[in-house]
Design a protein around this motif. Structure first.
Motif, PDB file in Angstrom:
ATOM      1  N   GLU A 173      34.480 -37.590  17.728  1.00 21.46           N
ATOM      2  CA  GLU A 173      34.515 -36.414  16.845  1.00 21.46           C
ATOM      3  C   GLU A 173      35.970 -36.026  16.556  1.00 21.46           C
ATOM      4  OE1 GLU A 173      31.830 -33.120  17.358  1.00 21.46           O
ATOM      5  OE2 GLU A 173      30.401 -34.352  18.491  1.00 21.46           O
ATOM      6  N   GLY A 174      36.304 -36.025  15.286  1.00 23.29           N
ATOM      7  CA  GLY A 174      37.621 -35.554  14.844  1.00 23.29           C
ATOM      8  C   GLY A 174      38.784 -36.356  15.399  1.00 23.29           C
ATOM      9  N   ALA A 175      38.589 -37.648  15.650  1.00 28.86           N
ATOM     10  CA  ALA A 175      39.656 -38.410  16.299  1.00 28.86           C
ATOM     11  C   ALA A 175      39.891 -39.800  15.717  1.00 28.86           C
ATOM     12  CB  ALA A 175      39.365 -38.520  17.797  1.00 28.86           C
ATOM     13  N   THR A 191      33.088 -38.130  13.263  1.00 29.91           N
ATOM     14  CA  THR A 191      33.361 -37.193  12.178  1.00 29.91           C
ATOM     15  C   THR A 191      34.720 -37.535  11.570  1.00 29.91           C
ATOM     16  OG1 THR A 191      34.303 -35.526  13.680  1.00 29.91           O
ATOM     17  CG2 THR A 191      31.982 -35.286  13.105  1.00 29.91           C
ATOM     18  N   GLU A 192      34.789 -37.313  10.257  1.00 29.63           N
ATOM     19  CA  GLU A 192      35.996 -37.686   9.517  1.00 29.63           C
ATOM     20  C   GLU A 192      36.164 -36.743   8.314  1.00 29.63           C
ATOM     21  OE1 GLU A 192      38.494 -39.805   9.682  1.00 29.63           O
ATOM     22  OE2 GLU A 192      38.821 -40.836   7.786  1.00 29.63           O
ATOM     23  N   THR A 193      37.380 -36.341   8.052  1.00 30.14           N
ATOM     24  CA  THR A 193      37.654 -35.497   6.891  1.00 30.14           C
ATOM     25  C   THR A 193      37.331 -36.261   5.610  1.00 30.14           C
ATOM     26  OG1 THR A 193      39.527 -34.661   8.142  1.00 30.14           O
ATOM     27  CG2 THR A 193      39.408 -34.003   5.850  1.00 30.14           C
ATOM     28  N   GLY A 241      36.048 -31.326   3.963  1.00 25.80           N
ATOM     29  CA  GLY A 241      35.645 -30.865   5.288  1.00 25.80           C
ATOM     30  C   GLY A 241      35.275 -32.067   6.133  1.00 25.80           C
ATOM     31  N   TYR A 242      34.647 -31.810   7.256  1.00 21.34           N
ATOM     32  CA  TYR A 242      34.240 -32.906   8.133  1.00 21.34           C
ATOM     33  C   TYR A 242      32.843 -33.390   7.753  1.00 21.34           C
ATOM     34  CZ  TYR A 242      37.825 -32.991  11.818  1.00 21.34           C
ATOM     35  OH  TYR A 242      38.979 -33.170  12.527  1.00 21.34           O
ATOM     36  N   VAL A 243      32.683 -34.695   7.848  1.00 23.86           N
ATOM     37  CA  VAL A 243      31.368 -35.313   7.640  1.00 23.86           C
ATOM     38  C   VAL A 243      31.057 -36.146   8.873  1.00 23.86           C
ATOM     39  CG1 VAL A 243      30.069 -36.974   6.228  1.00 23.86           C
ATOM     40  CG2 VAL A 243      31.629 -35.348   5.133  1.00 23.86           C
ATOM     41  N   PHE A 244      29.829 -36.040   9.355  1.00 22.03           N
ATOM     42  CA  PHE A 244      29.376 -36.915  10.443  1.00 22.03           C
ATOM     43  C   PHE A 244      28.848 -38.194   9.810  1.00 22.03           C
ATOM     44  CE2 PHE A 244      28.902 -34.918  14.745  1.00 22.03           C
ATOM     45  CZ  PHE A 244      29.088 -36.084  15.464  1.00 22.03           C
ATOM     46  N   TYR A 245      29.310 -39.323  10.291  1.00 18.26           N
ATOM     47  CA  TYR A 245      28.821 -40.622   9.832  1.00 18.26           C
ATOM     48  C   TYR A 245      28.177 -41.333  11.020  1.00 18.26           C
ATOM     49  CZ  TYR A 245      31.837 -39.844   5.786  1.00 18.26           C
ATOM     50  OH  TYR A 245      32.434 -39.307   4.667  1.00 18.26           O
TER      51      TYR A 245
END
Ligand code: SAH
Length: 260
Positions: free
Chosen positions: A122-124, A150-152, A249-253
């Motif tokens: 997440e976010g990394a 997650t990725e911007t 924003g962030y998207v979960f893939y």
């Protein structure tokens, strides 16, 4: 920890940054609800499952996973202070026998081929690069294993010039959701799901504790230019997000490794 801070991180004292982020429950946007939603797309986890949480920070999301999934979870982060806090958190939840934090770079993970059932990040992933992470980490997954990150991302095809200009240097790989999904598919995965994180993942779950921590931090480091500049950059991030949250924003893939 947002990308704006990463790109200018060399200007700051790492210890100062670590100290700041140790005082908040998560180091990037997200929430327990969203972690569980992403987890709901993943099947076949058992007591024997091997899971890696890459760029785990202090383990906000890892501890949520630990309470809702069987199996062994290793969290990896380059900051030793984050990993110490991660392991404290695991002990507090009494999951230390199956949840362990390890100081290690995501560019040099200690796994054999086809060892992992699930990769979480997440976010990394931007630290290694979205495409590179999906490509290089694939070998560690068992056939049928999953990856969830997650990725911007851009939410629209067109964006106001100001946010385009602001995001590009900080998130060099920022792109639309359809572009990211195509990258995932090209890297040898079946795209299982993608969803936009609600704005509360940024505001209530990230900015609110961040702003509280800023007060304490600025009081402690009053007059320290580095600390003040660091907080000013955060506030710029917050202002940009609040103005342009319809556009990025962030998207979960979530994706599954398929053999061919
Ligand atoms: N997943 C956590 C932390 C996200 S912030 C959360 O969502 O709260 C990004 C994390 O990546 C930070 O903890 C940072 O220390 C870590 N990181 C940055 N570069 C890294 C690398 N090369 N290898 C491992 N971790 C890294």
């Amino acid at each position: 920890m947002s990308n704006e801070n990463i790109t200018t991180i060399h200007e700051f004292d790492f210890n100062l940054i670590c100290e700041f982020f140790l005082n908040i429950p998560r180091q990037g946007p997200g929430s327990p609800e969203v972690t569980l939603k992403a987890l709901s797309f993943i099947d076949n986890l058992t007591d024997q499952s091997v899971i890696a949480d890459i760029g785990c920070g202090t383990g906000g999301q890892t501890m949520v996973m630990a309470q809702h999934t069987p199996g062994h979870i290793s969290g990896f982060d380059i900051f030793p202070a984050f990993i110490d806090r991660f392991n404290d958190n695991a002990r507090k939840l009494n999951v230390q026998n199956r949840v362990k934090g390890i100081v290690r770079s995501m560019e040099n993970l200690p796994f054999k081929d086809e060892e992992l059932d699930l990769i979480w990040s997440e976010g990394a992933i931007y630290n290694i690069g979205f495409e590179r992470g999906f490509t290089e980490w694939r070998k560690f997954l068992k056939p049928g294993g999953y990856i969830a990150v997650t990725e911007t991302s851009w939410f629209t095809e067109q964006r106001p010039a100001e946010i385009e200009k602001y995001c590009k240097p900080h998130f060099p790989e920022i792109n639309t959701i359809s572009h990211k999904v195509a990258q995932i598919q090209k890297a040898g995965y079946m795209p299982v799901a993608s969803f936009i994180l609600p704005t509360t993942c940024w505001t209530d779950h990230y900015f609110t504790p961040l702003i509280k921590a800023q007060e304490v931090f600025l009081e402690k480091y009053a007059g320290n230019k580095t600390a003040e500049e660091f907080i000013a950059l955060q506030n710029k991030d917050i202002a940009m997000y609040n103005t342009y949250k319809d556009f990025y924003g962030y998207v979960f893939y979530i994706a599954k490794k398929v053999e061919y």
